[in-house]
Write a protein that holds these residues in place. Structure first.
Motif, mmCIF file in Angstrom:
data_model
loop_
_atom_site.group_PDB
_atom_site.id
_atom_site.type_symbol
_atom_site.label_atom_id
_atom_site.label_comp_id
_atom_site.label_asym_id
_atom_site.label_seq_id
_atom_site.Cartn_x
_atom_site.Cartn_y
_atom_site.Cartn_z
ATOM 1 N N ALA A 6 -19.605 11.102 -7.930
ATOM 2 C CA ALA A 6 -18.309 11.632 -7.509
ATOM 3 C C ALA A 6 -17.381 10.549 -6.961
ATOM 4 C CB ALA A 6 -18.502 12.716 -6.462
ATOM 5 N N VAL A 7 -17.884 9.329 -6.786
ATOM 6 C CA VAL A 7 -17.059 8.258 -6.227
ATOM 7 C C VAL A 7 -16.036 7.815 -7.269
ATOM 8 C CG1 VAL A 7 -17.040 5.902 -5.313
ATOM 9 C CG2 VAL A 7 -18.867 7.492 -4.661
ATOM 10 N N ARG A 8 -14.806 7.800 -6.860
ATOM 11 C CA ARG A 8 -13.702 7.343 -7.718
ATOM 12 C C ARG A 8 -12.935 6.280 -6.949
ATOM 13 N NH1 ARG A 8 -16.450 9.328 -10.793
ATOM 14 N NH2 ARG A 8 -16.252 11.307 -11.829
ATOM 15 N N ALA A 9 -12.176 5.482 -7.671
ATOM 16 C CA ALA A 9 -11.335 4.480 -7.010
ATOM 17 C C ALA A 9 -10.364 5.187 -6.088
ATOM 18 C CB ALA A 9 -10.595 3.641 -8.044
ATOM 19 N N SER A 10 -10.022 4.532 -5.021
ATOM 20 C CA SER A 10 -9.153 5.084 -3.993
ATOM 21 C C SER A 10 -7.792 5.475 -4.559
ATOM 22 C CB SER A 10 -8.968 4.040 -2.896
ATOM 23 O OG SER A 10 -7.912 4.377 -2.062
ATOM 24 N N SER A 11 -7.162 6.418 -3.894
ATOM 25 C CA SER A 11 -5.811 6.820 -4.280
ATOM 26 C C SER A 11 -4.818 5.688 -4.063
ATOM 27 C CB SER A 11 -5.392 8.051 -3.464
ATOM 28 O OG SER A 11 -5.360 7.728 -2.086
ATOM 29 N N GLU A 12 -5.214 4.683 -3.280
ATOM 30 C CA GLU A 12 -4.330 3.550 -3.070
ATOM 31 C C GLU A 12 -4.245 2.675 -4.315
ATOM 32 O OE1 GLU A 12 -6.686 2.679 0.082
ATOM 33 O OE2 GLU A 12 -5.561 3.893 1.477
ATOM 34 N N GLY A 13 -5.207 2.800 -5.238
ATOM 35 C CA GLY A 13 -5.141 2.074 -6.485
ATOM 36 C C GLY A 13 -5.481 0.600 -6.391
ATOM 37 N N PHE B 32 0.820 -1.208 0.000
ATOM 38 C CA PHE B 32 0.000 0.000 0.000
ATOM 39 C C PHE B 32 0.856 1.261 0.000
ATOM 40 C CE2 PHE B 32 -3.401 -2.837 0.522
ATOM 41 C CZ PHE B 32 -4.592 -2.150 0.313
ATOM 42 N N SER B 33 1.984 1.232 0.687
ATOM 43 C CA SER B 33 2.879 2.396 0.700
ATOM 44 C C SER B 33 3.425 2.676 -0.697
ATOM 45 C CB SER B 33 4.040 2.176 1.671
ATOM 46 O OG SER B 33 3.568 2.093 2.990
ATOM 47 N N LEU B 34 3.841 1.637 -1.396
ATOM 48 C CA LEU B 34 4.381 1.815 -2.753
ATOM 49 C C LEU B 34 3.322 2.311 -3.728
ATOM 50 C CD1 LEU B 34 6.681 -1.347 -2.999
ATOM 51 C CD2 LEU B 34 7.398 1.041 -2.689
ATOM 52 N N VAL B 35 2.110 1.806 -3.600
ATOM 53 C CA VAL B 35 1.034 2.233 -4.494
ATOM 54 C C VAL B 35 0.625 3.671 -4.181
ATOM 55 C CG1 VAL B 35 -1.365 1.801 -5.162
ATOM 56 C CG2 VAL B 35 0.227 -0.111 -4.951
ATOM 57 N N GLY C 30 2.865 6.168 -5.673
ATOM 58 C CA GLY C 30 2.941 6.150 -7.131
ATOM 59 C C GLY C 30 4.100 5.338 -7.673
ATOM 60 N N ILE C 31 4.797 4.604 -6.822
ATOM 61 C CA ILE C 31 5.928 3.780 -7.261
ATOM 62 C C ILE C 31 5.413 2.540 -7.986
ATOM 63 C CG2 ILE C 31 7.899 2.422 -6.449
ATOM 64 C CD1 ILE C 31 8.080 4.517 -4.112
ATOM 65 N N LEU C 32 4.292 2.013 -7.541
ATOM 66 C CA LEU C 32 3.636 0.877 -8.185
ATOM 67 C C LEU C 32 2.214 1.262 -8.537
ATOM 68 C CD1 LEU C 32 4.413 -2.313 -6.021
ATOM 69 C CD2 LEU C 32 5.263 -1.812 -8.298
ATOM 70 N N SER C 33 1.708 0.672 -9.598
ATOM 71 C CA SER C 33 0.287 0.808 -9.889
ATOM 72 C C SER C 33 -0.279 -0.595 -10.056
ATOM 73 C CB SER C 33 0.054 1.664 -11.131
ATOM 74 O OG SER C 33 0.711 1.100 -12.236
ATOM 75 N N ARG C 34 -1.582 -0.696 -9.887
ATOM 76 C CA ARG C 34 -2.223 -2.008 -9.907
ATOM 77 C C ARG C 34 -1.941 -2.721 -11.225
ATOM 78 N NH1 ARG C 34 -7.473 -3.497 -11.265
ATOM 79 N NH2 ARG C 34 -8.099 -1.327 -11.307
ATOM 80 N N GLY C 35 -1.546 -3.965 -11.101
ATOM 81 C CA GLY C 35 -1.241 -4.785 -12.265
ATOM 82 C C GLY C 35 -0.732 -6.136 -11.822
ATOM 83 N N TYR C 36 0.046 -6.767 -12.673
ATOM 84 C CA TYR C 36 0.538 -8.113 -12.371
ATOM 85 C C TYR C 36 1.412 -8.140 -11.113
ATOM 86 C CZ TYR C 36 -1.161 -9.487 -16.941
ATOM 87 O OH TYR C 36 -1.967 -9.737 -18.007
ATOM 88 N N LEU C 37 2.262 -7.134 -10.943
ATOM 89 C CA LEU C 37 3.156 -7.141 -9.786
ATOM 90 C C LEU C 37 2.377 -6.987 -8.475
ATOM 91 C CD1 LEU C 37 5.977 -7.347 -8.653
ATOM 92 C CD2 LEU C 37 6.259 -4.885 -9.033
#
Length: 182
Positions: free
Chosen positions: A122-129, A45-48, A51-58
Motif C-alpha cells: 500500500a506504500v505509494r510515493a508521497s503526495s509531495e511528489g 514543496f508548496s508548489l508540488v 499540483g503546480i509543479l511536478s517532479r522533473g528538471y525544474l
C-alpha cells in the motif's frame, strides 16, 4: 526533526545553565543564505503539493539552488564544527536525492513501521511528489528515508536528517552555554 532538535537543544541548554541571550555573541556569516534555502524548500514543496509543479528538471534545478545556498552558508561558517556536522547531514541527504533523479527514496518497510501505510504493497510515493519508494534500482538506498519515527509525528527519516539534527542541537546547546562553537 529540526523543531524537535531545537526544543531538545534549548531544554538541555537550560539544564546546563545556559541562556538564549548568549546567542547575541554568536557570529554567523551570511545567515540569509540558510534562511533563503529553507524558504526555497518551503516554496518548492508548496508548489508540488498544490499540483503546480511536478517532479522533473525544474524541481531538480530548484533543489540544486536550495543545496547551493545551504552549502555556501556552511562553507562560509566552516570554522564552526556544529555547522559542519549539519552540513555533513545535508550532504548525505543531497547524495540520496540527486542520485535518484531529484527525489528522496523512502523505504516501504520503514513507512509501514512508522504507521504511514497499512502494508508494504500500500506504500505509494508521497503526495509531495519529491519522494520515491525504494526499489531494486534505487541508488544509495541506505542514505534515503529508512528510519521509522513514531513519536510526536509519524514519518520516516534518514541518517542525514539525524546527523544534521544532532549538529543543530549541539549548536543550540553550545550557543546557550555562551561558549564559542568552533
Amino acid at each position: 526533526m529540526f523543531l524537535e532538535a531545537l526544543i531538545i537543544g534549548i531544554i538541555i541548554g537550560y539544564i546546563l545553565k545556559g541562556s538564549l541571550k548568549n546567542f547575541e555573541d554568536i557570529k554567523l556569516k551570511a545567515l540569509y543564505l540558510a534562511v533563503g534555502a529553507f524558504f526555497v524548500e518551503f516554496i518548492l514543496f508548496s508548489l508540488v503539493r498544490r499540483g503546480i509543479l511536478s517532479r522533473g528538471y525544474l524541481t531538480t534545478l530548484i533543489y540544486i539552488i536550495e543545496y547551493a545556498l545551504i552549502f555556501l552558508f556552511i562553507y562560509l561558517n566552516r570554522e564552526n564544527k556544529y555547522i559542519l556536522i549539519m552540513g555533513f547531514g545535508f550532504l548525505l541527504n543531497a547524495l540520496a536525492i540527486f542520485s535518484n533523479g531529484g527525489a528522496m527514496p523512502v523505504s516501504a518497510k520503514a513507512a509501514v513501521a512508522a504507521g504511514l501505510a497499512p502494508s508494504i504493497d500500500a506504500v505509494r510515493a508521497s503526495s509531495e511528489g519529491l519522494y520515491v519508494v525504494q526499489n531494486e534500482g534505487t541508488r544509495l538506498c541506505f542514505l534515503g528515508d529508512i528510519i521509522p519515527k513514531t513519536y510526536l509525528r509519524h514519518y520516516v527519516i534518514s541518517i542525514g536528517d539525524i546527523i544534521a539534527a544532532i549538529g543543530f542541537m549541539m549548536f543550540i546547546i553550545q550557543g546557550m552555554k555562551g561558549k564559542k562553537t568552533n
